[in-house]
Design an enzyme around this catalytic site. Structure first.
Site, PDB file in Angstrom:
ATOM      1  N   SER A   1       0.841  -1.203   0.000  1.00 22.11           N
ATOM      2  CA  SER A   1       0.000   0.000   0.000  1.00 22.11           C
ATOM      3  C   SER A   1       0.881   1.260   0.000  1.00 22.11           C
ATOM      4  O   SER A   1       1.658   1.438  -0.931  1.00 22.11           O
ATOM      5  CB  SER A   1      -0.955  -0.060   1.199  1.00 22.11           C
ATOM      6  OG  SER A   1      -1.993   0.870   1.046  1.00 22.11           O
TER       7      SER A   1
ATOM      8  N   ASP B   1     -10.040  -5.741  -3.182  1.00 23.15           N
ATOM      9  CA  ASP B   1      -9.422  -4.677  -2.378  1.00 23.15           C
ATOM     10  C   ASP B   1     -10.316  -3.443  -2.409  1.00 23.15           C
ATOM     11  O   ASP B   1     -10.581  -2.875  -3.473  1.00 23.15           O
ATOM     12  CB  ASP B   1      -8.049  -4.364  -2.991  1.00 23.15           C
ATOM     13  CG  ASP B   1      -7.234  -3.402  -2.150  1.00 23.15           C
ATOM     14  OD1 ASP B   1      -7.813  -2.475  -1.554  1.00 23.15           O
ATOM     15  OD2 ASP B   1      -6.004  -3.586  -2.115  1.00 23.15           O
TER      16      ASP B   1
ATOM     17  N   HIS C   1      -7.341  -6.015   1.027  1.00 21.77           N
ATOM     18  CA  HIS C   1      -6.166  -5.174   1.270  1.00 21.77           C
ATOM     19  C   HIS C   1      -5.384  -5.606   2.515  1.00 21.77           C
ATOM     20  O   HIS C   1      -4.437  -4.930   2.913  1.00 21.77           O
ATOM     21  CB  HIS C   1      -6.648  -3.723   1.425  1.00 21.77           C
ATOM     22  CG  HIS C   1      -5.596  -2.684   1.209  1.00 21.77           C
ATOM     23  ND1 HIS C   1      -5.019  -2.428  -0.010  1.00 21.77           N
ATOM     24  CD2 HIS C   1      -5.001  -1.809   2.063  1.00 21.77           C
ATOM     25  CE1 HIS C   1      -4.129  -1.455   0.097  1.00 21.77           C
ATOM     26  NE2 HIS C   1      -4.089  -1.070   1.347  1.00 21.77           N
TER      27      HIS C   1
END
Lengths: 279, 279
Positions: A145, A222, A255
């Site tokens: 991320s 995600d 995620h």
């Protein structure tokens, strides 16, 4: 550099350290996994974590030690921002300030003195890591991320320092994403021409390339894919730039660290393959 | 039983649930890992965590999903005590009350109504697990520290319910250990004759046995080994009782999840071997 604690794991050692950073002018913590002495060291890996994380998340949740131990890779995981300060708006939001350093060197008066995570990683931490484990610059970088953004940007800016690079769910085009816009305004100011050097897609457009294949894994469930991560923009920019790359879309994955753990073996194999060649 | 969240992991699913327990008369949470549908289910495993833990620790830190997925084992991880109450001294110490249920049914007036983790695990949770995944009682049990104690005691008390059993760093003789004495006084009262049925070594002395080999892994750098865990007492009692057992002492390993993660594959193989036979 002071060792805080150490645990034997997978015949190697998971340890936590603290030191006074000259880059951030704060104490900084990092975690290290060191394979057993019986295994020949192939190289080192720097892991950069995402928003809200610290030096512990990856090393406790990703299940990487088994593979690092088998492959002979040393791992270092820094924190995601300076700590122990009380700057303007530093602790208000999860996506700005503490836990959200974005791996850049800040320019705004409130942040420029301490929020220098780019310098910290590429100079100070890199130097400590390289020397302590005699890695001879045979070091790869990866992250998740915000940390995936960091890994890609740092590897494109410094392909001489990072022999291999990969990312899970990276923010590939922060100039166009709400997280990136907020961070860049706060750390770099309103002049958007100063943002491009911290954006993977912009760096590729400017001709920055990495000599090795860039591996990206991205979950299709995600929740941040459409608005924040913009993976398609990376694919377009990489194709335009003829940057060797592989983007794996993973059906059903989100995620979280459950996603990272599921594909960490594949990423570690990617790095081991390249770092073995280089060596 | 209400699903709180779910994450795809290792081609299977890690999920978190909450339900109203009739045993503890409180809401209770648990985590589940379910292998991919393409893998034939060999059986189920109940994991019992240690002091201060909840339903999340094992499933986020142990790295078990990879093996569960490959072996076709469903996993369920309950919390370590009732929550949301405010009983006498319940939240004062890390080793008594919340986070420290010790997998028994309390007798003291302050705790007997809610602290019924033995009943909760062996009747209520077992029933939900068995039915939801059509396990036909082909279920093993394992745990860590206080949860290792729980796994051993429950398997010896109910060898008909638990086909396989193992433990990491278990409290094998709580009647003689400070953690156990404190818990048993508080939950069971001062009559020590009521303690024996919750003590692995005492159960073995009383003739309780398990038909399968009991596997125990114990770190030799475990800071609690000498005073709290008393592993040697288990070895003596098991030998006296001709209980089939294997105690593995692991040089340099401590009491942490880094130890558990390092040997979880071995424990899962132990259970898979037995649960496949039984089936």
């Amino acid at each position: 550099v002071k060792e805080i604690k150490s645990h034997k794991s997978f015949f190697g050692k998971t340890s936590f350290f603290e030191h006074e950073s000259t880059s951030t002018q704060t104490p900084m913590k990092f975690a290290v996994f060191c394979p057993p002495e019986s295994v020949e060291t192939k190289g080192g890996l720097i892991w950069l974590s995402g928003l809200t994380c610290n030096e512990e998340n990856f090393i406790t949740k990703a299940g990487a030690q088994k593979y690092l131990s088998e492959l002979g890779l040393v791992l270092i995981c820094p924190d995601t921002s300076p700590r122990g300060l009380d700057l303007e708006n530093e602790h208000q939001d999860y996506d700005f300030g503490s836990g959200a350093g974005f791996y850049l060197d800040a320019l705004t008066p409130a942040y420029s003195q301490h929020y220098r995570m780019h310098q910290y990683i590429t100079e100070e931490l890199y130097g400590i890591f390289n020397q302590k484990f005699s890695l001879k610059n045979n070091i790869g970088i990866f992250g998740h991320s915000m940390g995936g953004h960091g890994a890609l940007v740092l590897a494109l800016q410094h392909s001489n320092l990072f022999a291999s690079v990969s990312a899970f769910s990276p923010i590939v085009n922060p100039c166009l994403a709400p997280w990136g816009k907020k961070a860049f305004s706060g750390y770099l100011g309103d002049d958007e021409s100063l943002w491009a050097k911290w954006d993977t897609c912009e760096l590729l457009k400017q001709g920055k390339k990495h000599p090795q294949e860039i591996l990206i894994s991205q979950g299709l469930a995600d929740e941040f894919l459409e608005e924040q991560l913009l993976t398609k923009n990376f694919e377009e920019a990489a194709e335009q730039a003829s940057q060797n790359h592989q983007v794996e879309y993973c059906e059903g994955y989100d995620h979280s660290y459950y996603f990272i753990a599921s594909f960490v073996e594949q990423h570690l194999m990617h790095h081991a393959r390249i770092l073995s060649q280089v060596k």
